[in-house]
Structure formats: C-alpha cells, structure tokens
Design a protein around this motif. Sequence first.
Motif, PDB file in Angstrom:
ATOM      1  N   LYS A   1       0.809  -1.218   0.000  1.00 13.67           N
ATOM      2  CA  LYS A   1       0.000   0.000   0.000  1.00 13.67           C
ATOM      3  C   LYS A   1       0.849   1.278   0.000  1.00 13.67           C
ATOM      4  O   LYS A   1       0.521   2.214  -0.731  1.00 13.67           O
ATOM      5  CB  LYS A   1      -0.952  -0.012   1.194  1.00 13.67           C
ATOM      6  CG  LYS A   1      -2.093  -1.009   1.050  1.00 13.67           C
ATOM      7  CD  LYS A   1      -2.890  -1.156   2.330  1.00 13.67           C
ATOM      8  CE  LYS A   1      -3.490   0.158   2.789  1.00 13.67           C
ATOM      9  NZ  LYS A   1      -4.332  -0.022   4.000  1.00 13.67           N
ATOM     10  N   PRO A   2       1.940   1.359   0.799  1.00 10.99           N
ATOM     11  CA  PRO A   2       2.744   2.589   0.772  1.00 10.99           C
ATOM     12  C   PRO A   2       3.313   2.874  -0.624  1.00 10.99           C
ATOM     13  O   PRO A   2       3.419   4.044  -1.041  1.00 10.99           O
ATOM     14  CB  PRO A   2       3.859   2.301   1.775  1.00 10.99           C
ATOM     15  CG  PRO A   2       3.264   1.301   2.713  1.00 10.99           C
ATOM     16  CD  PRO A   2       2.406   0.441   1.850  1.00 10.99           C
ATOM     17  N   THR A   3       3.673   1.820  -1.351  1.00 15.07           N
ATOM     18  CA  THR A   3       4.208   1.994  -2.704  1.00 15.07           C
ATOM     19  C   THR A   3       3.137   2.553  -3.634  1.00 15.07           C
ATOM     20  O   THR A   3       3.385   3.479  -4.414  1.00 15.07           O
ATOM     21  CB  THR A   3       4.724   0.662  -3.260  1.00 15.07           C
ATOM     22  OG1 THR A   3       5.743   0.156  -2.394  1.00 15.07           O
ATOM     23  CG2 THR A   3       5.287   0.836  -4.660  1.00 15.07           C
ATOM     24  N   VAL A   4       1.927   1.993  -3.549  1.00 12.51           N
ATOM     25  CA  VAL A   4       0.818   2.469  -4.377  1.00 12.51           C
ATOM     26  C   VAL A   4       0.480   3.909  -4.022  1.00 12.51           C
ATOM     27  O   VAL A   4       0.223   4.735  -4.907  1.00 12.51           O
ATOM     28  CB  VAL A   4      -0.421   1.572  -4.199  1.00 12.51           C
ATOM     29  CG1 VAL A   4      -1.624   2.166  -4.918  1.00 12.51           C
ATOM     30  CG2 VAL A   4      -0.141   0.180  -4.727  1.00 12.51           C
ATOM     31  N   HIS A   5       0.487   4.217  -2.738  1.00 16.79           N
ATOM     32  CA  HIS A   5       0.176   5.581  -2.302  1.00 16.79           C
ATOM     33  C   HIS A   5       1.181   6.572  -2.886  1.00 16.79           C
ATOM     34  O   HIS A   5       0.810   7.658  -3.359  1.00 16.79           O
ATOM     35  CB  HIS A   5       0.185   5.650  -0.775  1.00 16.79           C
ATOM     36  CG  HIS A   5      -0.308   6.949  -0.231  1.00 16.79           C
ATOM     37  ND1 HIS A   5       0.552   7.980   0.118  1.00 16.79           N
ATOM     38  CD2 HIS A   5      -1.565   7.419  -0.007  1.00 16.79           C
ATOM     39  CE1 HIS A   5      -0.158   9.004   0.544  1.00 16.79           C
ATOM     40  NE2 HIS A   5      -1.436   8.697   0.485  1.00 16.79           N
ATOM     41  N   ALA A   6       2.459   6.197  -2.874  1.00 13.56           N
ATOM     42  CA  ALA A   6       3.493   7.079  -3.427  1.00 13.56           C
ATOM     43  C   ALA A   6       3.302   7.256  -4.938  1.00 13.56           C
ATOM     44  O   ALA A   6       3.461   8.367  -5.467  1.00 13.56           O
ATOM     45  CB  ALA A   6       4.875   6.500  -3.130  1.00 13.56           C
ATOM     46  N   LEU A   7       2.972   6.169  -5.621  1.00 12.08           N
ATOM     47  CA  LEU A   7       2.734   6.257  -7.062  1.00 12.08           C
ATOM     48  C   LEU A   7       1.558   7.179  -7.368  1.00 12.08           C
ATOM     49  O   LEU A   7       1.625   8.015  -8.274  1.00 12.08           O
ATOM     50  CB  LEU A   7       2.457   4.864  -7.630  1.00 12.08           C
ATOM     51  CG  LEU A   7       3.622   3.879  -7.704  1.00 12.08           C
ATOM     52  CD1 LEU A   7       3.112   2.489  -8.061  1.00 12.08           C
ATOM     53  CD2 LEU A   7       4.649   4.339  -8.727  1.00 12.08           C
ATOM     54  N   LEU A   8       0.489   7.035  -6.592  1.00 11.82           N
ATOM     55  CA  LEU A   8      -0.694   7.854  -6.812  1.00 11.82           C
ATOM     56  C   LEU A   8      -0.416   9.331  -6.554  1.00 11.82           C
ATOM     57  O   LEU A   8      -0.893  10.201  -7.293  1.00 11.82           O
ATOM     58  CB  LEU A   8      -1.833   7.371  -5.923  1.00 11.82           C
ATOM     59  CG  LEU A   8      -2.471   6.030  -6.332  1.00 11.82           C
ATOM     60  CD1 LEU A   8      -3.362   5.505  -5.219  1.00 11.82           C
ATOM     61  CD2 LEU A   8      -3.271   6.192  -7.619  1.00 11.82           C
ATOM     62  N   ARG A   9       0.343   9.615  -5.522  1.00  5.30           N
ATOM     63  CA  ARG A   9       0.677  11.007  -5.228  1.00  5.30           C
ATOM     64  C   ARG A   9       1.483  11.628  -6.369  1.00  5.30           C
ATOM     65  O   ARG A   9       1.275  12.787  -6.749  1.00  5.30           O
ATOM     66  CB  ARG A   9       1.463  11.093  -3.914  1.00  5.30           C
ATOM     67  CG  ARG A   9       0.616  10.885  -2.661  1.00  5.30           C
ATOM     68  CD  ARG A   9      -0.524  11.875  -2.608  1.00  5.30           C
ATOM     69  NE  ARG A   9      -1.300  11.770  -1.370  1.00  5.30           N
ATOM     70  CZ  ARG A   9      -2.477  12.325  -1.188  1.00  5.30           C
ATOM     71  NH1 ARG A   9      -3.027  13.017  -2.177  1.00  5.30           N
ATOM     72  NH2 ARG A   9      -3.121  12.197  -0.042  1.00  5.30           N
ATOM     73  N   THR A  10       2.413  10.861  -6.909  1.00  2.00           N
ATOM     74  CA  THR A  10       3.220  11.365  -8.025  1.00  2.00           C
ATOM     75  C   THR A  10       2.354  11.586  -9.258  1.00  2.00           C
ATOM     76  O   THR A  10       2.436  12.624  -9.923  1.00  2.00           O
ATOM     77  CB  THR A  10       4.347  10.374  -8.357  1.00  2.00           C
ATOM     78  OG1 THR A  10       5.164  10.185  -7.200  1.00  2.00           O
ATOM     79  CG2 THR A  10       5.210  10.896  -9.496  1.00  2.00           C
ATOM     80  N   LEU A  11       1.502  10.603  -9.563  1.00  2.00           N
ATOM     81  CA  LEU A  11       0.612  10.723 -10.719  1.00  2.00           C
ATOM     82  C   LEU A  11      -0.375  11.879 -10.546  1.00  2.00           C
ATOM     83  O   LEU A  11      -0.688  12.598 -11.495  1.00  2.00           O
ATOM     84  CB  LEU A  11      -0.148   9.413 -10.931  1.00  2.00           C
ATOM     85  CG  LEU A  11       0.686   8.221 -11.413  1.00  2.00           C
ATOM     86  CD1 LEU A  11      -0.124   6.936 -11.317  1.00  2.00           C
ATOM     87  CD2 LEU A  11       1.165   8.441 -12.842  1.00  2.00           C
TER      88      LEU A  11
ATOM     89  N   GLN B   1      -8.039  12.583  -7.015  1.00  2.24           N
ATOM     90  CA  GLN B   1      -8.616  11.912  -5.856  1.00  2.24           C
ATOM     91  C   GLN B   1      -9.964  12.534  -5.487  1.00  2.24           C
ATOM     92  O   GLN B   1     -10.104  13.765  -5.456  1.00  2.24           O
ATOM     93  CB  GLN B   1      -7.678  11.994  -4.652  1.00  2.24           C
ATOM     94  CG  GLN B   1      -8.161  11.228  -3.433  1.00  2.24           C
ATOM     95  CD  GLN B   1      -7.216  11.346  -2.258  1.00  2.24           C
ATOM     96  OE1 GLN B   1      -6.562  12.388  -2.078  1.00  2.24           O
ATOM     97  NE2 GLN B   1      -7.123  10.299  -1.447  1.00  2.24           N
ATOM     98  N   ASP B   2     -10.922  11.684  -5.256  1.00  8.85           N
ATOM     99  CA  ASP B   2     -12.228  12.129  -4.786  1.00  8.85           C
ATOM    100  C   ASP B   2     -12.083  12.491  -3.310  1.00  8.85           C
ATOM    101  O   ASP B   2     -11.736  11.646  -2.483  1.00  8.85           O
ATOM    102  CB  ASP B   2     -13.262  11.013  -4.946  1.00  8.85           C
ATOM    103  CG  ASP B   2     -14.670  11.482  -4.610  1.00  8.85           C
ATOM    104  OD1 ASP B   2     -14.875  11.955  -3.479  1.00  8.85           O
ATOM    105  OD2 ASP B   2     -15.550  11.349  -5.468  1.00  8.85           O
ATOM    106  N   ARG B   3     -12.348  13.733  -2.977  1.00 10.65           N
ATOM    107  CA  ARG B   3     -12.112  14.201  -1.611  1.00 10.65           C
ATOM    108  C   ARG B   3     -13.072  13.589  -0.601  1.00 10.65           C
ATOM    109  O   ARG B   3     -12.780  13.522   0.585  1.00 10.65           O
ATOM    110  CB  ARG B   3     -12.218  15.742  -1.554  1.00 10.65           C
ATOM    111  CG  ARG B   3     -11.182  16.439  -2.416  1.00 10.65           C
ATOM    112  CD  ARG B   3      -9.773  15.954  -2.131  1.00 10.65           C
ATOM    113  NE  ARG B   3      -8.788  16.509  -3.051  1.00 10.65           N
ATOM    114  CZ  ARG B   3      -7.520  16.112  -3.116  1.00 10.65           C
ATOM    115  NH1 ARG B   3      -7.103  15.125  -2.339  1.00 10.65           N
ATOM    116  NH2 ARG B   3      -6.695  16.659  -3.983  1.00 10.65           N
TER     117      ARG B   3
END
Length: 258
Positions: free
Chosen positions: A35-45, A53-55
């Motif tokens: 999950k931390p890896t996916v979170h980092a990828l999403l933040r970069t994207l 991101q839907d708030r």
Amino acid sequence: MVQAVHRAIHVLRELATATPRLGVTELADRIGVAKPTVHALLRTLESEGMVVQDRETGKYRLGPGLVTLGNAYLDSHELRTRAVTWADLLANQAGAAVWVGILTGSQVLVIHHAFRPGGSVQVLETGASLPWNACAIGKAIAAFLPAERRGELLAGELARVTGASIDDPGWLATQLDRARETGYALEEGELTLGDGGIAAPVFDRSGEVVGGLGLVGPVERILAETARQECAIAVREVARSLSRDLGAPRNAGLRAAG
C-alpha cells in the motif's frame, strides 16, 4: 524495464478499467504491491494531473492530464492526419459514419470518427477501444497482417460483445481469407445489435497494413443487398486513396503473407 514506471502504468490501466473509482487498498491488491508503494505512485501521478482523488471517498480516478497526452498522440498520428479529408468524403458520399482505426494488441483504437451527415445527435467514438474480432476494421486489418501475427490474434481471446459476435477461430479465419480476396471486411451486429460495418485496410509506404477505414451504421442502410456492394466499393476505393496518400506502393496488400 524500470519497475516504478511499469507499476505506474499498471495503476493507470487498472483505473481505466475500474468502475468508477479505486482506493489505495484495492489498487495494491490488483497490482500486487504494498500500500505505501501504491500511495506514493498515486501522489506522483496526481501531481502531474494523471489521476485525481475524490475528496469525499479518498478513491482515485483518471485525471485530465491523460486527455492532453491522448490528444497529442492523435494530433501527431500520420494516419489520422491524412485520413480526416478522406473520411469526411466517404461519410458524405455514403451518408453514414466513418471510423478510422489502428490495431493495438488485440484491440482496435478508433483514431478518427467522421459523423454521419444530417445533424442528428451522435456520440463521438474517437478514442474507443474495440475487440478486433467484433468490428469490420479489426477484421480488415487482421486479414492483411503477416501469417504469424494473424495466427496470434486468432489464437488469443475472442470477445463476445453481442450474441452475434464471432468467437470461433475457424469461422473468423474464413472471414479473413474472404476479406483478403475482396479487399474489404464485413461485420453485422457483432459490436452493436442493429448496426453493421464495412471496412478496408490502409497501407503505408512500406506496403504494410497500418490501419483500417470503414462505414458504420444501421444494418439496413449499409448491408442491405441494394446498398452493400456500392458501399463496399466506396470504402475500398477511399482506403486505397488514403493508402496512396501515405505513400503505399500499388502492390500493397499482396505482400502480407497468407
């Protein structure tokens, strides 16, 4: 292969098939990373506008940055650039919509859509991805591919979009052989019930098939006995003109090994 880039592309592809949004945990499960890896990828994207991101829910969907990239791809694609005039000509001549598409994997990507004349409400299909075996353009392209590539398509997954979709490799192979003989391919209710298609291959200066161009519309309008032959000839001739515009040699299509 750069792993981070590969994972980022995987995330985008999962979001492209999701309905309607995915969260970090769901994406982590789908692509098989922490999950931390996916979170980092999403933040970069997200910082580049590739996802948003839907708030309220915290889930993610594709972002507007991809539209810019997609439009840039279409605007720089030589086949699309040269096809616009020819597609409009065919649409006006036949009184039906015209699609221009290319094969990407086992899907046909519609890179241009000329609307049916008349001003009625129509949905723009540019950017749509269609199973190759369920549309006339896909069959027209596959028919003129090298034998090995054609065999790969026939051996792969053959989608059933409607009850009329053909998922029998032998039957499809027969249709492809027929398309090579006539110079055009047909589709009747295999993609959308009630609609049909007539498409012909387009070749580039190397003599290889690079896409297809075809009419799409109600079966009774383009596939009726009184209209089919006339429409088929028009499609084939316009596709040949487009191929010549791309620099294709006169024997293009004969080079694709059977």
